[in-house]
Motif scaffolding. Structure first.
Motif, PDB file in Angstrom:
ATOM      1  N   LEU A 196      38.231  33.394  37.193  1.00  0.00           N
ATOM      2  CA  LEU A 196      38.930  34.111  38.126  1.00  0.00           C
ATOM      3  C   LEU A 196      39.550  35.210  37.524  1.00  0.00           C
ATOM      4  O   LEU A 196      40.088  35.268  36.499  1.00  0.00           O
ATOM      5  CB  LEU A 196      39.923  33.170  38.509  1.00  0.00           C
ATOM      6  CG  LEU A 196      39.593  31.539  39.162  1.00  0.00           C
ATOM      7  CD1 LEU A 196      40.754  30.965  39.544  1.00  0.00           C
ATOM      8  CD2 LEU A 196      38.682  31.830  40.327  1.00  0.00           C
ATOM      9  N   LEU A 197      39.642  36.350  38.292  1.00  0.00           N
ATOM     10  CA  LEU A 197      40.270  37.519  38.014  1.00  0.00           C
ATOM     11  C   LEU A 197      41.548  37.699  39.205  1.00  0.00           C
ATOM     12  O   LEU A 197      41.270  38.038  40.065  1.00  0.00           O
ATOM     13  CB  LEU A 197      39.464  38.737  38.020  1.00  0.00           C
ATOM     14  CG  LEU A 197      40.037  39.942  37.626  1.00  0.00           C
ATOM     15  CD1 LEU A 197      40.769  40.092  36.263  1.00  0.00           C
ATOM     16  CD2 LEU A 197      39.295  41.346  37.685  1.00  0.00           C
ATOM     17  N   VAL A 198      42.879  37.557  38.705  1.00  0.00           N
ATOM     18  CA  VAL A 198      43.801  37.444  39.612  1.00  0.00           C
ATOM     19  C   VAL A 198      44.882  38.276  39.377  1.00  0.00           C
ATOM     20  O   VAL A 198      45.088  38.406  37.981  1.00  0.00           O
ATOM     21  CB  VAL A 198      44.337  35.860  39.897  1.00  0.00           C
ATOM     22  CG1 VAL A 198      43.011  35.040  40.452  1.00  0.00           C
ATOM     23  CG2 VAL A 198      44.971  35.325  38.688  1.00  0.00           C
ATOM     24  N   THR A 199      45.711  38.611  40.265  1.00  0.00           N
ATOM     25  CA  THR A 199      46.777  39.515  39.798  1.00  0.00           C
ATOM     26  C   THR A 199      48.146  38.699  40.501  1.00  0.00           C
ATOM     27  O   THR A 199      48.128  38.763  41.785  1.00  0.00           O
ATOM     28  CB  THR A 199      46.922  40.689  40.216  1.00  0.00           C
ATOM     29  OG1 THR A 199      46.054  41.556  39.719  1.00  0.00           O
ATOM     30  CG2 THR A 199      48.299  41.385  40.165  1.00  0.00           C
ATOM     31  N   PRO A 200      49.105  37.875  39.887  1.00  0.00           N
ATOM     32  CA  PRO A 200      50.129  37.210  40.407  1.00  0.00           C
ATOM     33  C   PRO A 200      51.289  38.100  40.921  1.00  0.00           C
ATOM     34  O   PRO A 200      51.435  39.114  40.077  1.00  0.00           O
ATOM     35  CB  PRO A 200      50.606  36.347  39.314  1.00  0.00           C
ATOM     36  CG  PRO A 200      50.317  37.089  38.066  1.00  0.00           C
ATOM     37  CD  PRO A 200      48.964  37.941  38.361  1.00  0.00           C
ATOM     38  N   GLU A 201      52.025  37.901  41.874  1.00  0.00           N
ATOM     39  CA  GLU A 201      53.032  38.555  42.338  1.00  0.00           C
ATOM     40  C   GLU A 201      54.290  38.322  41.223  1.00  0.00           C
ATOM     41  O   GLU A 201      54.948  38.926  40.774  1.00  0.00           O
ATOM     42  CB  GLU A 201      53.423  38.244  43.825  1.00  0.00           C
ATOM     43  CG  GLU A 201      54.552  39.143  44.338  1.00  0.00           C
ATOM     44  CD  GLU A 201      55.174  38.783  45.704  1.00  0.00           C
ATOM     45  OE1 GLU A 201      55.970  38.175  46.106  1.00  0.00           O
ATOM     46  OE2 GLU A 201      54.000  39.106  46.617  1.00  0.00           O
ATOM     47  N   ARG A 202      54.247  37.066  40.837  1.00  0.00           N
ATOM     48  CA  ARG A 202      55.285  36.350  39.914  1.00  0.00           C
ATOM     49  C   ARG A 202      54.411  35.730  39.000  1.00  0.00           C
ATOM     50  O   ARG A 202      53.678  34.775  39.174  1.00  0.00           O
ATOM     51  CB  ARG A 202      56.051  35.615  40.620  1.00  0.00           C
ATOM     52  CG  ARG A 202      57.034  36.050  41.732  1.00  0.00           C
ATOM     53  CD  ARG A 202      58.111  37.123  41.304  1.00  0.00           C
ATOM     54  NE  ARG A 202      58.979  36.608  40.493  1.00  0.00           N
ATOM     55  CZ  ARG A 202      59.904  37.381  39.693  1.00  0.00           C
ATOM     56  NH1 ARG A 202      59.646  38.538  40.057  1.00  0.00           N
ATOM     57  NH2 ARG A 202      60.681  36.786  39.041  1.00  0.00           N
ATOM     58  N   ALA A 231      46.742  37.624  44.039  1.00  0.00           N
ATOM     59  CA  ALA A 231      45.660  38.321  44.657  1.00  0.00           C
ATOM     60  C   ALA A 231      44.315  37.897  43.802  1.00  0.00           C
ATOM     61  O   ALA A 231      44.476  38.071  42.647  1.00  0.00           O
ATOM     62  CB  ALA A 231      45.792  39.760  44.808  1.00  0.00           C
ATOM     63  N   LEU A 232      43.322  37.605  44.169  1.00  0.00           N
ATOM     64  CA  LEU A 232      41.966  37.439  43.821  1.00  0.00           C
ATOM     65  C   LEU A 232      41.089  38.387  43.874  1.00  0.00           C
ATOM     66  O   LEU A 232      40.802  38.876  44.981  1.00  0.00           O
ATOM     67  CB  LEU A 232      41.325  35.987  44.343  1.00  0.00           C
ATOM     68  CG  LEU A 232      39.959  35.778  43.696  1.00  0.00           C
ATOM     69  CD1 LEU A 232      40.089  35.291  42.130  1.00  0.00           C
ATOM     70  CD2 LEU A 232      39.305  34.627  44.548  1.00  0.00           C
ATOM     71  N   VAL A 260      40.987  40.127  47.568  1.00  0.00           N
ATOM     72  CA  VAL A 260      41.801  41.232  47.421  1.00  0.00           C
ATOM     73  C   VAL A 260      41.459  42.295  46.666  1.00  0.00           C
ATOM     74  O   VAL A 260      41.503  42.208  45.380  1.00  0.00           O
ATOM     75  CB  VAL A 260      43.143  40.947  47.421  1.00  0.00           C
ATOM     76  CG1 VAL A 260      44.198  42.178  47.676  1.00  0.00           C
ATOM     77  CG2 VAL A 260      43.666  39.811  48.406  1.00  0.00           C
ATOM     78  N   PRO A 261      40.834  43.433  47.298  1.00  0.00           N
ATOM     79  CA  PRO A 261      40.426  44.665  46.116  1.00  0.00           C
ATOM     80  C   PRO A 261      41.662  45.166  45.334  1.00  0.00           C
ATOM     81  O   PRO A 261      42.737  45.377  45.882  1.00  0.00           O
ATOM     82  CB  PRO A 261      39.664  45.702  47.209  1.00  0.00           C
ATOM     83  CG  PRO A 261      40.453  45.517  48.403  1.00  0.00           C
ATOM     84  CD  PRO A 261      40.741  44.057  48.522  1.00  0.00           C
ATOM     85  N   SER A 285      29.903  33.881  43.779  1.00  0.00           N
ATOM     86  CA  SER A 285      30.586  34.772  42.985  1.00  0.00           C
ATOM     87  C   SER A 285      30.996  35.783  43.977  1.00  0.00           C
ATOM     88  O   SER A 285      30.674  35.874  45.335  1.00  0.00           O
ATOM     89  CB  SER A 285      29.628  35.460  41.969  1.00  0.00           C
ATOM     90  OG  SER A 285      29.001  36.560  42.347  1.00  0.00           O
ATOM     91  N   SER A 286      31.936  36.854  43.375  1.00  0.00           N
ATOM     92  CA  SER A 286      32.533  37.674  44.414  1.00  0.00           C
ATOM     93  C   SER A 286      31.388  39.108  44.359  1.00  0.00           C
ATOM     94  O   SER A 286      31.976  40.011  45.121  1.00  0.00           O
ATOM     95  CB  SER A 286      33.797  38.274  43.798  1.00  0.00           C
ATOM     96  OG  SER A 286      33.615  38.359  42.303  1.00  0.00           O
ATOM     97  N   TYR A 287      30.279  39.006  43.679  1.00  0.00           N
ATOM     98  CA  TYR A 287      29.668  40.160  43.619  1.00  0.00           C
ATOM     99  C   TYR A 287      29.122  40.520  45.077  1.00  0.00           C
ATOM    100  O   TYR A 287      28.935  42.007  45.379  1.00  0.00           O
ATOM    101  CB  TYR A 287      28.164  40.211  42.917  1.00  0.00           C
ATOM    102  CG  TYR A 287      27.520  41.189  42.787  1.00  0.00           C
ATOM    103  CD1 TYR A 287      27.723  42.382  41.825  1.00  0.00           C
ATOM    104  CD2 TYR A 287      26.112  41.299  43.532  1.00  0.00           C
ATOM    105  CE1 TYR A 287      26.963  43.411  41.738  1.00  0.00           C
ATOM    106  CE2 TYR A 287      25.451  42.410  43.445  1.00  0.00           C
ATOM    107  CZ  TYR A 287      25.660  43.464  42.671  1.00  0.00           C
ATOM    108  OH  TYR A 287      25.048  44.612  42.587  1.00  0.00           O
TER     109      TYR A 287
END
Length: 244
Positions: free
Chosen positions: A63-69, A50-51, A155-156, A140-142
């Motif tokens: 990049l600020l991401v959360t990986p599932e794995r 998720a970005l 993805v928030p 950017s994502s801003y």
């Protein structure tokens, strides 16, 4: 001194930075930014990451991401890099590498540091002197996080959703975070964590990482890092002249 090994954990946000080889540009025209985001979107979907925030600068990306794995992060970077480099080399009839061989990464303690990290990322163009307002920078994502502009890649995170019940309320609360400048200590902490592939959080976060990985991770030493000798007042570090 040996390089600190990177740490990636399931479901823990990660701040990633990749720079152009020898700090050279990695984007040359508007279509390049679109192409990068296209390949990024495909890699995120395939690797189930998720970005939350990003900025595409002239010669580096955040990049600020959360990986599932956790193991999906290296695959994401490799796949994205391969496809984008192929595109650039074909488009501009060039050969060779485009990116530095090693990306930088820092685990982020979500509840205390995630929104601070998002601000750091989205304020890059302002610190670089490219714009005076993050809303004026397209890549950017801003504009999505603060103004509600549609962006299918983002993805928030839960912390962002807690800013308000409705989209407009959340966006207004998010914009309010940018009214005050990000202080220099916070900027230094984020940069140092990245340079050392070190997590960013409090002592509980470090203890959690140690318990999960068996690797001891200490907070940074007291005091700010010494400025490089070639840094002068007004010098911009964001465009690649100095370490992050």
């Amino acid at each position: 001194m040996a390089r600190r090994p990177r740490i990636h954990l399931d479901g823990v946000p990660l701040h990633l930075v990749q720079r152009g080889h020898n700090r050279e540009p990695c984007f040359f025209g508007e279509e390049d930014y679109h192409a990068y985001l296209h390949w990024l979107g495909q890699a995120l979907s395939k690797e189930r990451c998720a970005l939350h925030a990003y900025v595409l600068m002239t010669n580096h990306v955040h990049l600020l991401v959360t990986p599932e794995r956790a193991e999906s992060i290296p695959r994401l970077i490799i796949a994205l890099g391969r496809r984008y480099v192929q595109y650039i080399n074909t488009t501009y009839r060039r050969t060779g590498t485009l990116w530095d061989s090693r990306y930088k990464s820092s685990l982020i303690q979500a509840e205390s540091y995630l929104l601070r990290c998002q601000r750091y990322i989205e304020l890059n163009p302002v610190r670089a002197g490219m714009v005076d307002d993050p809303a004026h920078y397209r890549w950017s994502s801003y504009r999505h996080n603060a103004l509600g502009q549609a962006n299918r890649y983002l993805v928030p995170p839960p912390l962002y959703l807690e800013l308000g019940r409705e989209d407009k309320t959340r966006q207004a609360a998010y914009r309010s975070l940018f009214r005050a400048e990000l202080d220099q200590e916070a900027i230094s902490d984020i940069r140092l964590a990245l340079n050392q592939n070190q997590p960013l959080g409090n002592s509980r976060f470090y203890a959690k990482i140690e318990a999960m990985t068996g690797q001891r991770r200490e907070p940074r030493p007291r005091g700010r890092p010494r400025k490089p000798r070639d840094e002068a007042p007004g010098h911009c570090a964001e465009q690649g002249e100095l370490p992050i």
